[in-house]
Design an enzyme around this catalytic site. Structure first.
Site, mmCIF file in Angstrom:
data_model
loop_
_atom_site.group_PDB
_atom_site.id
_atom_site.type_symbol
_atom_site.label_atom_id
_atom_site.label_comp_id
_atom_site.label_asym_id
_atom_site.label_seq_id
_atom_site.Cartn_x
_atom_site.Cartn_y
_atom_site.Cartn_z
ATOM 1 N N GLY A 1 -49.275 -0.170 -16.786
ATOM 2 C CA GLY A 1 -48.093 -0.444 -15.927
ATOM 3 C C GLY A 1 -47.256 -0.693 -16.732
ATOM 4 N N PRO B 1 -43.993 -1.447 -19.319
ATOM 5 C CA PRO B 1 -44.158 -2.372 -20.437
ATOM 6 C C PRO B 1 -43.762 -4.144 -20.332
ATOM 7 C CG PRO B 1 -43.219 -0.853 -20.644
ATOM 8 C CD PRO B 1 -43.278 -0.381 -19.506
ATOM 9 N N VAL C 1 -45.871 -6.376 -19.597
ATOM 10 C CA VAL C 1 -46.485 -7.325 -18.146
ATOM 11 C C VAL C 1 -47.524 -7.448 -19.099
ATOM 12 C CG1 VAL C 1 -45.847 -5.666 -16.818
ATOM 13 C CG2 VAL C 1 -47.845 -5.278 -17.423
ATOM 14 N N LYS D 1 -49.977 -6.586 -21.423
ATOM 15 C CA LYS D 1 -52.278 -5.939 -20.629
ATOM 16 C C LYS D 1 -52.614 -5.782 -22.104
ATOM 17 C CE LYS D 1 -49.069 -1.547 -20.529
ATOM 18 N NZ LYS D 1 -48.220 -2.451 -20.304
ATOM 19 N N HIS E 1 -12.018 -4.819 -9.534
ATOM 20 C CA HIS E 1 -13.702 -4.119 -9.158
ATOM 21 C C HIS E 1 -14.544 -4.822 -9.197
ATOM 22 C CE1 HIS E 1 -16.232 -0.990 -10.732
ATOM 23 N NE2 HIS E 1 -16.919 -1.503 -11.383
ATOM 24 N N GLU E 2 -14.563 -5.979 -10.362
ATOM 25 C CA GLU E 2 -15.927 -7.304 -9.114
ATOM 26 C C GLU E 2 -15.691 -7.959 -8.358
ATOM 27 O OE1 GLU E 2 -18.276 -6.708 -11.367
ATOM 28 O OE2 GLU E 2 -17.354 -5.861 -12.772
ATOM 29 N N HIS F 1 -17.388 -5.128 -5.667
ATOM 30 C CA HIS F 1 -19.085 -5.786 -5.640
ATOM 31 C C HIS F 1 -19.349 -6.311 -3.937
ATOM 32 C CE1 HIS F 1 -19.672 -1.752 -8.427
ATOM 33 N NE2 HIS F 1 -19.015 -2.740 -9.053
ATOM 34 N N ASP G 1 -21.486 2.423 -13.075
ATOM 35 C CA ASP G 1 -21.900 2.255 -11.430
ATOM 36 C C ASP G 1 -22.466 3.380 -11.209
ATOM 37 O OD1 ASP G 1 -21.603 -0.058 -11.570
ATOM 38 O OD2 ASP G 1 -19.015 0.259 -10.906
#
Length: 686
Positions: free
Chosen positions: A272, A274, A276, A278, A493-494, A497, A569
């Site tokens: 899985g 990195p 998580v 294990k 610009h923001e 979005h 972006d």
């Protein structure tokens, strides 16, 4: 520490030798110092007096010998008295500018001669030496001519012998006093001995490693009886815990399964992304079963010496058999289990190490009670012989935590921290989709650090919000200041979005918009999916691309100019479009996968041109759609930009108020309050 002390005692013989050698050298220096002090009792002035006496006796002897020679011309017997200096030697000592003079003298004739005295005068200074040489010239009786070419002390003594009737000089052996020079030399010798000893020892160890005789099991971290770490210390992963319970039961009661003729899985592969958990899951299995846990990394077995990795594999499994039942956990197993014959991992050392692992897991010998657990981020790169049944029988995909699991992980890491009553972990879990356990722990730890920096005792929502921004984008760049034009462009610009997120149905929800620079970004939008799903539709992927291009579209619509602030972006938008064409089959090329790497691709050059055209078509479509939405909602764009310029950060609640009422109520009230206070202050001043 114990091992270091043991090595010191083991090598103590060489240090004892050096110590005794230095002690003897120091003792020698002290003895020679004492002898030198004894010689110093003879004052240099005495030799001057003796030489003057020799000169007088020589003059007197010469006159008497002339007189007697006249009276006894008829006699053949020679009774001439002579002065003999049996020994006369001058040495320049180790101390620059000082001399040692040794001589023995006496008077008599050829038949009888009596020696008078022998004196040694060490450490004669230059002034005394010059005076002695002056007397020596007078003893010679004639000055030294330039043609004699006297340039040093030995030539001077030779001339004295030639121009007098002295018996040939006999050189006296003399060991001069060198101070502490012998001790210093002994120290240097000891240092060289120790250096050569350690070089030899290092060569011996290297040779032993090459021959496989010195395989230290200390490379493997053996954690015995980890009762303190169990499944209670791991939040989420309920399905994985349930599957692991079978292994725990076998480790506790192996004979129960053997009586039924059941074969317990020999290996469990955890794979899985990195972070998580294990490694934690494998460690918790050992803690639940209360058995020894051998934790190693795949890189521990790879060396430059061929055959050393295979020897370490044998050593590890032999140690595990002696501690059975137990668990061997190999982290990053792809290091030693890459597919044989591949270009990047084709060498004899790698192949020998992998072959030995295969034999130990399922070969002629049985590993009763030894379970191998391994973790990897790249299961597709593992050799097929490793992942087949009989070796790694069970494969568990450890996925990123769900909303419920994230909430449980946050509460687990919050046990040792104090939070304000209004902190909602459920809401925080919803704001962190795609986060792993390590990132969630980092958010709470960062929030605790921020609260400590403010000298408060509890963590509030502001600390958590700032910590979330830090983990995602890095700390804010307070020293980075925009000019008015740049700040206005970043705000639009923001806002672009944000408008796409608010108006496009399939787009992700906007949680926060800010123009505070962090990392390399001048500002950013924090978005969340409307719901967490396993799959993404074509409409949703197109909406994501459109959202990424919303900032550039707003710049072009408002300023008829563009900046380089949209480079990241474009990166994300292009990645999604490329996957849609080459992997997901979401283009006019049809449901075909076009895969490529550094060495191979399954499509022609002409097909690559078509792929590029399809990617460009998707990007152009989404960009035109973004410009259309921005143009149709210009008023909303201007409102969001206005508040961003004033507040710098807008939350989801603020965006909803702007969308519904056109204002941010709390900000307008705050501005009104400040204006009233300012007016009252001006009235008071009047």
């Amino acid at each position: 520490m114990k091992k270091n002390i043991k090595d010191i005692f083991k090598n103590f013989n060489i240090f004892w030798f050096c110590f005794i050698f230095l002690l003897l050298s120091l003792l020698y220096c002290l003895i020679m110092m004492e002898i030198s002090h004894q010689h110093d009792n003879n004052k240099p002035s005495e030799i001057i007096a003796v030489l003057k006496e020799i000169k007088e006796l020589q003059t007197k002897s010469t006159e008497e010998s002339k007189k007697e020679s006249k009276e006894s011309k008829e006699s053949k017997e020679d009774k001439t008295k002579i002065i003999k200096i049996k020994k006369f030697d001058i040495h320049e000592t180790s101390n620059y500018g000082s001399y040692l003079i040794v001589f023995q003298w006496g008077t008599g004739n050829k038949d009888s001669f009596e020696w008078e005295k022998e004196l040694k005068f060490p450490n004669v200074d230059q002034e005394t030496y010059k005076e002695i040489m002056k007397i020596c010239f007078e003893i010679i009786g004639t000055p030294i001519d330039k043609k004699d070419n006297i340039t040093n002390l030995s030539q001077m003594i030779t001339k004295i012998k030639e121009k007098t009737n002295l018996i040939p000089l006999q050189r006296i052996p003399y060991q001069p006093y060198f101070g502490f020079a012998p001790f210093i030399s002994a120290v240097n010798i000891c240092i060289l001995i120790i250096i050569f000893y350690f070089i030899y020892n290092s060569i011996e160890k290297t040779s032993a490693q090459i021959s496989g005789k010195n395989l230290n099991i200390s490379r493997q971290k053996v954690l015995v009886n980890q009762q303190e770490f169990t499944f209670k210390d791991i939040a989420g992963a309920d399905e994985e815990k349930e599957e692991m319970s079978e292994l725990i039961n076998f480790l506790k009661n192996p004979f129960k399964y053997e009586a039924m003729g059941a074969r317990i899985p020999k290996g469990v592969l955890l794979y899985g992304p990195p972070g998580v958990g294990k490694t934690l899951l494998a460690k918790a299995v050992a803690g639940e079963a209360k058995v020894p846990f051998f934790a190693v990394s795949g890189s521990d077995f790879i060396e430059v010496y061929v055959g050393l990795g295979a020897s370490r594999i044998r050593k590890l499994f032999n140690e595990a058999k002696q501690n059975a039942p137990c668990i061997i956990f190999i982290d990053e197993i792809e290091t030693i289990s890459h597919q044989r014959g591949s270009v990047n991992y084709s060498n004899s050392e790698h192949d020998q190490t992998l072959n030995q692992l295969l034999v130990e897991m399922d070969g002629f010998t049985k590993n009763i009670g030894v379970i191998v657990m391994a973790a990897t981020n790249q299961p597709e790169s593992l050799d097929l012989a490793v992942t087949r049944p009989g070796r790694f029988d069970r494969h568990f995909h450890i996925t990123l935590p769900s909303v419920k699991d994230r909430e449980a992980i946050l509460k687990l890491h919050a046990r040792n921290k104090k939070f304000n009553d209004d902190v909602d972990f459920e809401s925080l879990a919803k704001q962190t989709p795609g986060f792993n356990g390590a990132q969630l722990e980092a958010i709470l730890n960062e929030s605790a650090l921020l609260a400590t920096r403010r000298n408060v005792l509890v963590i509030c929502n502001e600390d958590i919000s700032e910590a979330l921004d830090r983990v995602l984008m890095g700390p804010s760049k307070k020293s980075k200041k925009y000019n008015d034009k740049e700040k206005r462009m970043v705000a639009y610009h923001e806002s672009g979005h944000a408008v796409i997120g608010l108006k496009l149905p399939e787009a992700d929800q906007i949680q926060k918009v800010t123009i505070i620079p962090r990392g390399n970004a001048g500002g950013y939008n924090l978005t969340l999916p409307q719901e967490e799903t396993f799959f993404s539709s074509k409409k949703r992927l197109l909406a994501q691309i459109t959202s990424f291009l919303g900032g550039r579209a707003a710049e072009e619509v408002v300023f008829q100019d563009v900046s380089n602030g949209a480079y990241s972006d474009f990166k994300y938008a292009t990645e999604i479009a490329k996957k849609m064409v080459t992997q997901y089959g979401m283009s006019d090329l049809g449901p075909i996968q076009y895969m490529e790497n550094n060495f191979y691709k399954n499509f022609s050059d002409s097909k690559a041109v078509e792929i590029d055209k399809e990617i460009q078509k998707i990007i152009d479509y989404c960009y035109q759609n973004a410009k259309k939405i921005i143009t149709e909602n210009r008023d909303l764009l201007d409102l969001i930009s206005k508040y961003l310029l004033e507040i710098e950060t807008i939350t989801q609640k603020d965006l909803e108020e702007i969308l519904n009422t056109g204002i941010i109520e709390w900000w307008e009230k705050d501005k009104l309050k400040k204006n009233l206070q300012k007016s009252e202050k001006e009235d008071c001043n009047k």
